[in-house]
Write a protein that holds these residues in place. Structure first.
Motif, PDB file in Angstrom:
ATOM      1  N   ALA A  41       0.841  -1.196   0.000  1.00 41.37           N
ATOM      2  CA  ALA A  41       0.000   0.000   0.000  1.00 41.37           C
ATOM      3  C   ALA A  41       0.870   1.237   0.000  1.00 41.37           C
ATOM      4  CB  ALA A  41      -0.930   0.008   1.220  1.00 41.37           C
ATOM      5  N   ALA A  42       0.241   2.394  -0.074  1.00 36.39           N
ATOM      6  CA  ALA A  42       0.966   3.611  -0.426  1.00 36.39           C
ATOM      7  C   ALA A  42       1.643   4.270   0.747  1.00 36.39           C
ATOM      8  CB  ALA A  42      -0.007   4.602  -1.037  1.00 36.39           C
ATOM      9  N   ARG A  82      -5.191   3.570  -5.581  1.00 35.84           N
ATOM     10  CA  ARG A  82      -5.218   4.183  -4.251  1.00 35.84           C
ATOM     11  C   ARG A  82      -6.595   4.763  -3.956  1.00 35.84           C
ATOM     12  NH1 ARG A  82       0.322   5.853  -2.493  1.00 35.84           N
ATOM     13  NH2 ARG A  82       1.738   5.298  -4.200  1.00 35.84           N
ATOM     14  N   GLU A  87      -4.069   5.299   0.556  1.00 34.02           N
ATOM     15  CA  GLU A  87      -3.718   3.894   0.746  1.00 34.02           C
ATOM     16  C   GLU A  87      -3.745   3.167  -0.597  1.00 34.02           C
ATOM     17  OE1 GLU A  87      -5.567   2.564   4.923  1.00 34.02           O
ATOM     18  OE2 GLU A  87      -7.040   3.357   3.524  1.00 34.02           O
ATOM     19  N   GLU A  88      -2.775   2.326  -0.829  1.00 34.31           N
ATOM     20  CA  GLU A  88      -2.747   1.538  -2.061  1.00 34.31           C
ATOM     21  C   GLU A  88      -3.605   0.292  -1.867  1.00 34.31           C
ATOM     22  OE1 GLU A  88       0.929  -0.162  -3.512  1.00 34.31           O
ATOM     23  OE2 GLU A  88       0.414   0.489  -5.544  1.00 34.31           O
ATOM     24  N   TYR A 415       3.251   2.535  -9.021  1.00 34.40           N
ATOM     25  CA  TYR A 415       3.214   3.057  -7.658  1.00 34.40           C
ATOM     26  C   TYR A 415       3.581   4.545  -7.629  1.00 34.40           C
ATOM     27  CZ  TYR A 415       4.186   3.191  -2.618  1.00 34.40           C
ATOM     28  OH  TYR A 415       4.179   3.498  -1.285  1.00 34.40           O
ATOM     29  N   THR A 418       0.623   6.680  -9.184  1.00 37.79           N
ATOM     30  CA  THR A 418      -0.512   6.932  -8.289  1.00 37.79           C
ATOM     31  C   THR A 418      -0.099   7.805  -7.103  1.00 37.79           C
ATOM     32  OG1 THR A 418      -0.157   4.810  -7.156  1.00 37.79           O
ATOM     33  CG2 THR A 418      -1.790   4.864  -8.949  1.00 37.79           C
ATOM     34  N   ARG A 422      -2.092  11.207  -6.306  1.00 39.04           N
ATOM     35  CA  ARG A 422      -2.593  11.518  -4.971  1.00 39.04           C
ATOM     36  C   ARG A 422      -2.036  12.857  -4.472  1.00 39.04           C
ATOM     37  NH1 ARG A 422      -6.228  12.546  -1.709  1.00 39.04           N
ATOM     38  NH2 ARG A 422      -5.610  12.539   0.487  1.00 39.04           N
TER      39      ARG A 422
END
Length: 515
Positions: A41-42, A82, A87-88, A415, A418, A422
């Protein structure tokens, strides 16, 4: 070929394909569990991912199954999604560096907005060095290139001569009806390197790979129209904008073929010259339109301007001279000037329409106006990375050879894309940024896509295509009212582009329904 206009065709699915598709849904997630970069996740800035959001795991498995069941399943895929908290939710190979084609423009436009500001405008000026006597300007005139990419038809009601006609009107308002003196085209604001690194030579004849120059007109292209009027074996008729100019030498070796024979396109500009070989074959009754590049942009600009002025009744006696010397314009008389649309408007050409010329020109302009040096691709890209770092993006693994994404060596991970998407939701330029995107089913490179999808009108994204690469990244407003940031990068496929687009659409349909 680098066009992004490929449309997704409808697929006919046999009973056997449905069977194997169901098998993929059941077994592929299990097979892939140990081999994909899932479970992440991010972080806020594109650094090492953290564990993926557990609630999205079933959706991720179904996306993996959609990929495995698709025609281009042998390609390399990366997906990152995301939520609004950053959050990814979905991570499939999302930290793997991938070729991104025109998704490079997302990083570039974000850097340009923060580096120049959305209200930045170009000012192109016509200076005089002489005096006015009885309606005659005695002395030279200088067109000072500002790096404006938009002296074309796109912002002036399809009138590519709008800026030239504005200059001519301003000359008349000052009482100038004739000019006796040389015409200089000053292109010193940019360096003399016409192309960025990594472009392929066989693209350089076409509109999507033109030369750059601080003084540029009509995206440094002529606009060719070919009409296959006549009998089989005849040459088709050709005309071109501007005014069938003799600045180019068109060698028409084209032929008309029977009506049931497919159009075969063949254009090639002899590199370093303005000789363009036309060797297409066209079926009877066929109408073809294509923009083809020229060389020496500043000379093309002043040649076209002087011709237009002559057609409008301003006589001109003098030479056309390209000037690369940086000048202090104090002491010159301002005869006419033009201000471009704001940068926020110009960037719609970059993202929504994926215009390579605008992208490369604006990148050079960033270097010129921010550093006070000759604008270059390298300087512009360096500043773009610096601006991205300022907003919190980790740029360590980003790789750029050009700004537009034509260079296949440009690399980023889904990744990182995104993460950028974001971060730009938190930018003071969020609104201007979002307005640069194509809207599914309505505008830009997505105008004819997602027509029968729930993503219609709910998807705002940047497309990308070079040979073997198809990408799509942006924002999706889902059924639940959530806005997702997503990136889908497909590399090394050998199938038709439409087959890749189908899988992209199915993934986004699933995201719209489930998240």
């Amino acid at each position: 070929m680098t066009s992004e206009a490929a449309s997704a065709g409808s697929a006919r699915i046999s009973a056997r394909m449905l069977f194997w598709g169901m098998m993929c849904v059941l077994f592929v997630p299990w097979l892939w569990a140990g081999g994909t970069a899932k479970g992440f996740a991010a972080g806020a800035d594109g650094r090492q991912p953290a564990p993926v959001h557990a609630a999205a795991a079933p959706s991720e498995e179904r996306i993996q199954a959609l990929i495995a069941a698709g025609v281009p399943s042998d390609a390399v895929w990366a997906v990152s999604v995301r939520n609004e908290a950053g959050e990814e939710l979905i991570s499939i190979n999302s930290s793997t560096p991938m070729r991104m084609a025109s998704n490079s423009k997302l990083f570039v436009t974000a850097g340009l907005l923060h580096g120049l500001g959305p209200d930045f405008r170009f000012r192109t000026t016509l200076y005089g060095d002489g005096r006015l006597v009885d309606g005659v300007w005695l002395g030279d005139v200088h067109l000072a290139g500002s790096g404006d990419p938009s002296i074309d038809k796109y912002h002036y009601d399809n009138d590519a001569m709008f800026v030239f006609n504005s200059f001519i009107r301003q000359l008349r308002e000052q009482g100038i009806n004739r000019i006796v003196g040389d015409v200089f085209g000053n292109e010193s604001l940019f360096d003399d390197i016409r192309y960025p690194r990594g472009w392929e030579w066989d693209d350089l004849s076409y509109y999507y790979a033109p030369e750059t120059g601080a003084l540029s007109f009509n995206r440094n292209c002529i606009d060719l129209t070919v009409r296959a009027v006549g009998t089989v074996g005849d040459q088709p008729q050709i005309t071109w904008f501007p005014f069938n100019t003799d600045y180019v030498n068109l060698v028409n070796e084209q032929r008309i073929t029977p009506r049931n024979v497919r159009f075969n396109e063949s254009y090639a500009r002899v590199l370093g010259t303005n000789t363009i070989l036309l060797r297409s074959t066209l079926p009877q009754g066929y109408l073809e339109k294509e923009s083809l590049t020229i060389t020496d942009p500043a000379l093309f600009f002043i040649d076209s301007f002087v011709k237009q002025a002559s057609f409008s009744g301003i006589d001109w006696i003098g030479e056309l001279i390209v000037d690369s010397q940086r000048r202090n314009w104090r002491g010159f008389r301002n005869l006419a000037e033009h201000h471009s649309e704001p940068l926020a408007v110009l960037l719609k050409r970059v993202n929504a329409h994926s215009d390579n010329f605008y992208t490369e020109m604006l990148t050079k302009a960033l270097g010129a106006y921010s550093m006070g040096v000759q604008g270059s691709t390298e300087a512009g890209l360096t500043l773009i990375l610096e601006e991205l770092e300022k907003i919190g993006l980790d740029t360590t693994d980003l790789r750029f050879r050009d700004a537009s994404g034509m260079a296949s060596a440009n690399l980023a991970s889904a990744y990182q894309i995104t993460a950028l998407l974001r971060l730009m939701q938190q930018s003071p330029y969020r609104t201007e940024w979002e307005q640069t995107f194509a809207k599914a089913g309505f505008s830009g490179t997505l105008e004819n896509r997602f027509i029968s999808s729930p993503a219609l009108g709910n998807l705002y994204a940047k497309t990308g295509f070079i040979t073997g690469v198809r990408t799509l990244s942006g924002y999706l407003d889902t059924q639940s009212g959530t806005r997702l940031s997503f990136s889908i990068l497909t590399n090394n496929f050998t199938s038709r582009v439409a087959a890749v687009d189908q899988v992209h659409e199915r993934i986004l349909n699933l995201l719209w329904q489930e998240l």
